[in-house]
Design an enzyme around this catalytic site. Structure first.
Site, PDB file in Angstrom:
ATOM      1  CG  HIS A   1      -1.996  -1.050   1.547  1.00 57.13           C
ATOM      2  ND1 HIS A   1      -1.937  -1.604   2.501  1.00 57.13           N
ATOM      3  CD2 HIS A   1      -3.043  -1.314   0.532  1.00 57.13           C
ATOM      4  CE1 HIS A   1      -3.079  -2.689   2.425  1.00 57.13           C
ATOM      5  NE2 HIS A   1      -3.573  -2.378   1.116  1.00 57.13           N
TER       6      HIS A   1
ATOM      7  CE  LYS B   1     -14.602  -5.747   3.425  1.00 52.74           C
ATOM      8  NZ  LYS B   1     -13.203  -5.315   2.898  1.00 52.74           N
TER       9      LYS B   1
ATOM     10  NE  ARG C   1      -2.687  -7.302  -3.968  1.00 48.54           N
ATOM     11  CZ  ARG C   1      -3.541  -7.462  -2.967  1.00 48.54           C
ATOM     12  NH1 ARG C   1      -2.960  -7.606  -1.818  1.00 48.54           N
ATOM     13  NH2 ARG C   1      -5.017  -7.551  -2.935  1.00 48.54           N
TER      14      ARG C   1
ATOM     15  CB  SER D   1      -4.292  -6.505   4.842  1.00 51.34           C
ATOM     16  OG  SER D   1      -3.755  -5.297   4.429  1.00 51.34           O
TER      17      SER D   1
HETATM   18  P1  ADP Z   1     -10.020  -3.708   0.269  1.00 53.40           P
HETATM   19  O1  ADP Z   1     -10.500  -4.208   1.663  1.00 53.40           O
HETATM   20  O2  ADP Z   1     -10.767  -2.762  -0.288  1.00 53.40           O
HETATM   21  O3  ADP Z   1      -9.449  -4.667  -0.762  1.00 53.40           O
HETATM   22  P2  ADP Z   1      -7.023  -3.571   0.801  1.00 53.40           P
HETATM   23  O4  ADP Z   1      -6.630  -2.582   2.031  1.00 53.40           O
HETATM   24  O5  ADP Z   1      -7.009  -4.944   1.135  1.00 53.40           O
HETATM   25  O6  ADP Z   1      -8.733  -2.910   0.701  1.00 53.40           O
HETATM   26  O7  ADP Z   1      -6.364  -2.850  -0.349  1.00 53.40           O
HETATM   27  C1  ADP Z   1      -6.718  -1.694  -0.886  1.00 53.40           C
HETATM   28  C2  ADP Z   1      -6.330  -1.513  -2.392  1.00 53.40           C
HETATM   29  O8  ADP Z   1      -4.998  -1.559  -2.342  1.00 53.40           O
HETATM   30  C3  ADP Z   1      -6.849  -2.768  -3.377  1.00 53.40           C
HETATM   31  O9  ADP Z   1      -7.087  -2.076  -4.712  1.00 53.40           O
HETATM   32  C4  ADP Z   1      -5.879  -3.638  -3.124  1.00 53.40           C
HETATM   33  O10 ADP Z   1      -6.047  -4.502  -4.646  1.00 53.40           O
HETATM   34  C5  ADP Z   1      -4.624  -2.883  -3.411  1.00 53.40           C
HETATM   35  N1  ADP Z   1      -3.385  -3.590  -2.688  1.00 53.40           N
HETATM   36  C6  ADP Z   1      -3.292  -4.308  -1.661  1.00 53.40           C
HETATM   37  N2  ADP Z   1      -1.904  -4.565  -1.470  1.00 53.40           N
HETATM   38  C7  ADP Z   1      -1.330  -4.466  -2.541  1.00 53.40           C
HETATM   39  C8  ADP Z   1       0.029  -4.342  -3.006  1.00 53.40           C
HETATM   40  N3  ADP Z   1       0.846  -5.235  -2.267  1.00 53.40           N
HETATM   41  N4  ADP Z   1       0.647  -3.990  -3.994  1.00 53.40           N
HETATM   42  C9  ADP Z   1      -0.634  -3.287  -4.782  1.00 53.40           C
HETATM   43  N5  ADP Z   1      -1.822  -2.885  -4.416  1.00 53.40           N
HETATM   44  C10 ADP Z   1      -2.339  -3.720  -3.288  1.00 53.40           C
END
Ligand code: ADP
Length: 163
Positions: free
Chosen positions: A18, A42, A91, A129
């Site tokens: 992120h 959630k 990803r 995450s």
């Molecule tokens: P959500 O619950 O909306 O999926 P996340 O916090 O898991 O939220 O992710 C937010 C955004 O960041 C999403 O678009 C996810 O695909 C992207 N994301 C998460 N991890 C990575 C990463 N390692 N590299 C690029 N984008 C990522």
């Protein structure tokens, strides 16, 4: 008019993946707002104010990166702030379908708002995450996946017996 991008997500917790997306996007827009979602249904590990505080701590001193908490539709928040662009990260192929659906749903609701997809750098491609929490639970090495300050908080929550 200043160009504002909003990066919505759970950030439960924020990872190095992120952070990389946020840093890269912050060079392209006047302002980036990291929007920590607070969906009541959630099951989060950290509550929304903890998750937002962790994000804030990563970008202290970077004036064009802000953090906010929101419950509800991202586009409603964006209209209130006059923000034009939703940022999401991509990803694996698995993200593609989910993100495409989300982007098109948002387009239907708010055609004036554009979704901007940013590809993960190869070195962060595998970081999520969910994966980080799984590692923390099972005593795996977290260094390099999340900011250092988060490691002990994650271990305390998920693996309190770890020495
Ligand atoms: P959500 O619950 O909306 O999926 P996340 O916090 O898991 O939220 O992710 C937010 C955004 O960041 C999403 O678009 C996810 O695909 C992207 N994301 C998460 N991890 C990575 C990463 N390692 N590299 C690029 N984008 C990522």
């Amino acid at each position: 008019m200043s160009k504002i991008a909003v990066y919505p997500g759970s950030f439960d917790p924020i990872t190095i993946g992120h952070i990389d997306i946020i840093q890269r996007v912050s060079k392209l827009y006047d302002q980036v707002i990291v929007l920590v979602s607070d969906a009541g249904d959630k099951n989060y590990l950290f509550n929304s104010s903890e998750r937002a505080d962790y994000v804030r701590k990563c970008f202290e001193g970077q004036k064009n990166i802000q953090v906010d908490i929101h419950r509800g539709l991202t586009i409603d928040y964006m209209r209130k702030k006059n923000a034009q662009v939703i940022v999401r990260g991509l990803r694996a192929v698995a993200d593609f379908e989910y993100e495409g659906t989300l982007a098109n749903m948002n387009y239907r609701l708010a055609p004036e708002i554009e979704t901007f997809m940013v590809f993960s750098r190869p070195e962060y491609y595998f970081i999520s995450s969910r994966g980080v929490k799984e590692l923390a639970k099972n005593g795996g090495e977290l260094k390099g996946l999340v900011p250092d300050f988060l490691i002990s908080d994650l271990e305390k929550k998920l693996n309190p017996k770890k020495p």
